[in-house]
Design an enzyme around this catalytic site. Structure first.
Site, mmCIF file in Angstrom:
data_model
loop_
_atom_site.group_PDB
_atom_site.id
_atom_site.type_symbol
_atom_site.label_atom_id
_atom_site.label_comp_id
_atom_site.label_asym_id
_atom_site.label_seq_id
_atom_site.Cartn_x
_atom_site.Cartn_y
_atom_site.Cartn_z
ATOM 1 N N THR A 69 0.837 -1.214 0.000
ATOM 2 C CA THR A 69 0.000 0.000 0.000
ATOM 3 C C THR A 69 0.866 1.257 0.000
ATOM 4 O O THR A 69 0.704 2.146 -0.847
ATOM 5 C CB THR A 69 -0.898 0.004 1.264
ATOM 6 N N LYS A 115 2.701 3.845 18.395
ATOM 7 C CA LYS A 115 2.770 5.265 18.017
ATOM 8 C C LYS A 115 2.857 6.157 19.252
ATOM 9 O O LYS A 115 3.592 7.143 19.269
ATOM 10 C CB LYS A 115 1.547 5.627 17.173
HETATM 11 P P1 NDP Z 1 1.877 -4.035 2.837
HETATM 12 O O1 NDP Z 1 1.655 -5.321 3.538
HETATM 13 O O2 NDP Z 1 0.837 -3.504 1.936
HETATM 14 O O3 NDP Z 1 3.256 -4.105 2.012
HETATM 15 C C1 NDP Z 1 4.400 -4.730 2.499
HETATM 16 C C2 NDP Z 1 5.398 -4.858 1.373
HETATM 17 O O4 NDP Z 1 6.571 -5.466 1.876
HETATM 18 C C3 NDP Z 1 4.909 -5.740 0.218
HETATM 19 O O5 NDP Z 1 5.219 -5.129 -1.002
HETATM 20 C C4 NDP Z 1 5.721 -7.031 0.373
HETATM 21 O O6 NDP Z 1 6.040 -7.669 -0.855
HETATM 22 C C5 NDP Z 1 6.988 -6.483 0.979
HETATM 23 N N1 NDP Z 1 7.719 -7.525 1.716
HETATM 24 C C6 NDP Z 1 7.286 -8.295 2.734
HETATM 25 N N2 NDP Z 1 8.248 -9.152 3.122
HETATM 26 C C7 NDP Z 1 9.303 -8.918 2.307
HETATM 27 C C8 NDP Z 1 10.583 -9.490 2.171
HETATM 28 N N3 NDP Z 1 10.987 -10.489 2.959
HETATM 29 N N4 NDP Z 1 11.420 -8.995 1.207
HETATM 30 C C9 NDP Z 1 11.025 -8.002 0.398
HETATM 31 N N5 NDP Z 1 9.810 -7.416 0.481
HETATM 32 C C10 NDP Z 1 8.968 -7.871 1.421
HETATM 33 O O7 NDP Z 1 2.208 -2.972 4.002
HETATM 34 P P2 NDP Z 1 1.883 -1.416 4.024
HETATM 35 O O8 NDP Z 1 2.358 -0.780 2.780
HETATM 36 O O9 NDP Z 1 0.490 -1.222 4.464
HETATM 37 O O10 NDP Z 1 2.799 -0.959 5.267
HETATM 38 C C11 NDP Z 1 4.187 -0.784 5.136
HETATM 39 C C12 NDP Z 1 4.704 -0.124 6.413
HETATM 40 O O11 NDP Z 1 4.080 1.149 6.572
HETATM 41 C C13 NDP Z 1 4.405 -0.902 7.710
HETATM 42 O O12 NDP Z 1 5.452 -0.680 8.624
HETATM 43 C C14 NDP Z 1 3.134 -0.218 8.214
HETATM 44 O O13 NDP Z 1 2.955 -0.354 9.600
HETATM 45 C C15 NDP Z 1 3.428 1.208 7.848
HETATM 46 N N6 NDP Z 1 2.278 2.077 7.699
HETATM 47 C C16 NDP Z 1 1.227 1.688 6.922
HETATM 48 C C17 NDP Z 1 0.148 2.531 6.768
HETATM 49 C C18 NDP Z 1 -1.012 2.154 5.932
HETATM 50 O O14 NDP Z 1 -1.977 2.936 5.895
HETATM 51 N N7 NDP Z 1 -0.991 1.003 5.240
HETATM 52 C C19 NDP Z 1 0.106 3.845 7.415
HETATM 53 C C20 NDP Z 1 1.290 4.158 8.187
HETATM 54 C C21 NDP Z 1 2.325 3.304 8.327
HETATM 55 P P3 NDP Z 1 4.903 -8.302 -1.829
HETATM 56 O O15 NDP Z 1 4.066 -7.122 -2.257
HETATM 57 O O16 NDP Z 1 5.653 -8.889 -2.951
HETATM 58 O O17 NDP Z 1 4.144 -9.268 -0.988
HETATM 59 N N1 HSE Z 2 -2.994 0.300 10.684
HETATM 60 C C1 HSE Z 2 -2.707 1.668 10.933
HETATM 61 C C2 HSE Z 2 -4.000 2.405 11.222
HETATM 62 C C3 HSE Z 2 -2.030 2.270 9.724
HETATM 63 O O1 HSE Z 2 -5.086 1.841 11.031
HETATM 64 O O2 HSE Z 2 -3.939 3.542 11.692
HETATM 65 C C4 HSE Z 2 -1.493 3.630 10.001
HETATM 66 O O3 HSE Z 2 -0.375 3.577 10.826
#
Ligand code: NDP
Ligand code: HSE
Length: 432
Positions: free
Chosen positions: A14, A211
């Site tokens: 995401t 957080k």
């Molecule tokens: P997702 O689960 O959507 O994406 C995680 C990504 O990491 C995927 O692309 C996955 O690959 C990749 N990945 C996982 N394991 C490996 C590995 N071993 N080697 C290489 N790549 C890997 O997570 P988000 O984007 O939602 O979240 C990312 C970070 O941001 C987290 O720390 C989350 O807490 C933080 N965050 C998220 C928010 C949100 O609204 N989603 C808001 C604020 C913070 P693949 O796609 O190929 O499976």
């Molecule tokens: N899972 C978290 C939330 C993403 O719902 O607020 C943002 O850190």
């Protein structure tokens, strides 16, 4: 214009995919504000074949994000994998080990290992930036670490989890006739990319606690201390309590609160009843809010989207712009941190809402209030709804301020009363 800042992105979910879109779409204005272009040159994720809705041609692909962090031809490594251990931690450590600046959105990693990682970054002389780790698109880290840096902060309060706020808002709407189930709403939050990989981190309050630990470290200039945070989630919040809260003039919100208290710094995450006219009561859906109280500035309220691709990418890009500009702030805001003690939850003082399901028969209220009297808990109000002799009826009590340990001791005895039919609901009332 000077040389572009080249960026390696680990994680294309995401947030990672959202970042690529943002950096492309707003490339021109970002270059103007950063003083040079910011260009992604390398990426890593697990599945190379997956369509991420964003073109990856021309970018160097790495199956192993740790190798990318150590070797890719890039100035900065962005970690967007998630999780407090495993590949995310190894990627950040490898980047810092190679003296590369790191940007991450990973609150779990910072809450659990922020002290060691900051030491590693400071020894390497490179930034470790994490604006996106708290409250999504809201610039909360920058506000506390820079904008409010001249203030003694006494309290920080936040709606810090978008998924929980989304669920509570929908449950509230259900009382008004919209009709949604908890599981349904959670599935929708997952689909929208708000929820953590393991959504129990959201609903059990752990994500908000990560957080809050970060905000408390910045606000009070002490090492990040996740283990000191008292954590309760929203699984126990029922539609009945939401409806009774409304009658009493409150909204139920999952809040994170960090404050200076008599016994030290108190940090707690739990459902709260908030007066309907307080600004935080009106923050709905995926929106987050952070309220900071400083000695010179007074109260500052920040509100915005706390999760999702766009808002989170916006915060990650802000860190990249700082790095491109050469701005470098200490990781935890101060060069020296103080080890302020943590106040335990048992020493918390506040008002409570207690909802019981009791047998409708004479003397039950006297038994319950007798226990509260024995523990020195003073009542503010009492409501008994309905009349069903010999059957279950809800009884709601609100208290004046009392100590958590007294309330807990009283509750233990109340639960054991024969006329109390279900586990009670205990929700703290925050009047600010
Ligand atoms: P997702 O689960 O959507 O994406 C995680 C990504 O990491 C995927 O692309 C996955 O690959 C990749 N990945 C996982 N394991 C490996 C590995 N071993 N080697 C290489 N790549 C890997 O997570 P988000 O984007 O939602 O979240 C990312 C970070 O941001 C987290 O720390 C989350 O807490 C933080 N965050 C998220 C928010 C949100 O609204 N989603 C808001 C604020 C913070 P693949 O796609 O190929 O499976
Ligand atoms: N899972 C978290 C939330 C993403 O719902 O607020 C943002 O850190």
């Amino acid at each position: 214009m000077t040389r572009p800042l080249s960026v390696a992105v680990a994680g294309l979910g995401t947030v990672g995919a959202g970042l690529l879109v943002l950096l492309r779409q707003n490339a021109e204005l970002i270059a103007a504000r950063a003083g040079r272009p910011i260009v992604v040159t390398a990426v890593s994720a697990r599945d190379r074949g997956r369509d991420r809705g964003v073109p990856l041609e021309g970018l160097r692909w790495y199956d192993d994000p740790v190798a990318m962090a150590a070797e890719a031809p890039a100035d900065v490594v962005v970690e967007l994998i998630g999780g407090s251990a495993g590949p995310a931690r190894a990627t950040v450590e490898a980047a810092l080990g190679a003296r590369r600046p790191v940007v991450t959105a990973n609150k779990a990693l910072l809450a659990l290992h922020g002290v060691a990682l900051a030491a590693q970054a400071e020894a390497a002389g490179v930034p470790l930036a994490y604006e996106a780790a708290v409250a999504g698109g809201i610039p909360a880290i920058k506000a506390l670490r820079e904008g409010l840096a001249a203030n003694r902060i006494d309290r920080v309060t936040g709606i810090l989890n978008g998924t929980c706020n989304y669920i509570l808002t929908c449950m509230q709407a259900e009382r008004q006739g919209a009709g949604r189930e908890f599981a349904d709403v959670l599935a929708e939050a997952q689909k929208l990319g708000y929820a953590e990989a393991d959504p129990s981190f959201d609903v059990d309050g752990i994500d908000a606690a990560h957080k809050l630990a970060i905000l408390a470290a910045l606000a009070f200039g002490r090492p990040v201390a996740f283990e000191a945070v008292h954590v309760e989630g929203i699984r126990g919040v029922s539609a009945l309590d939401i409806s009774l809260a409304r009658e009493l003039g409150y909204r139920i919100k999952l809040l994170g609160i960090a404050e200076r208290a008599e016994g030290g710094i108190a940090t707690r995450v739990h459902p709260c009843m908030v007066p309907v006219d307080h600004p935080i009561a009106k923050v709905d859906g995926v929106f987050n809010a952070v309220v900071a109280e400083g000695d010179f500035v007074g109260r500052v309220v920040l509100e915005g989207r706390g999760a999702g691709a766009g808002p989170t990418a916006s915060a990650v890009a802000a860190d990249l712009i700082d790095i491109a500009r050469g701005r470098h702030t200490p990781v935890w805001g101060a060069s020296t941190l103080s080890a302020a003690p943590a106040q335990p939850m048992s020493a918390h003082r506040g008002a409570y809402y207690l909802r019981l399901m009791v047998l409708d028969r004479p003397g039950v209220i006297a038994d319950v209030t007798g226990v509260l009297r024995d523990h020195g808990v003073s009542l503010e109000s009492m409501i008994q709804r309905g009349r069903a002799p010999g059957e279950a009826v809800p009884v709601v009590l609100t208290t004046h301020d009392c100590q958590e340990s007294a309330m807990r001791a009283a509750l233990q005895r109340i639960v054991a009363l024969e006329a109390v039919l279900e586990p009670p609901a205990l929700i703290r009332i925050e009047t600010f």
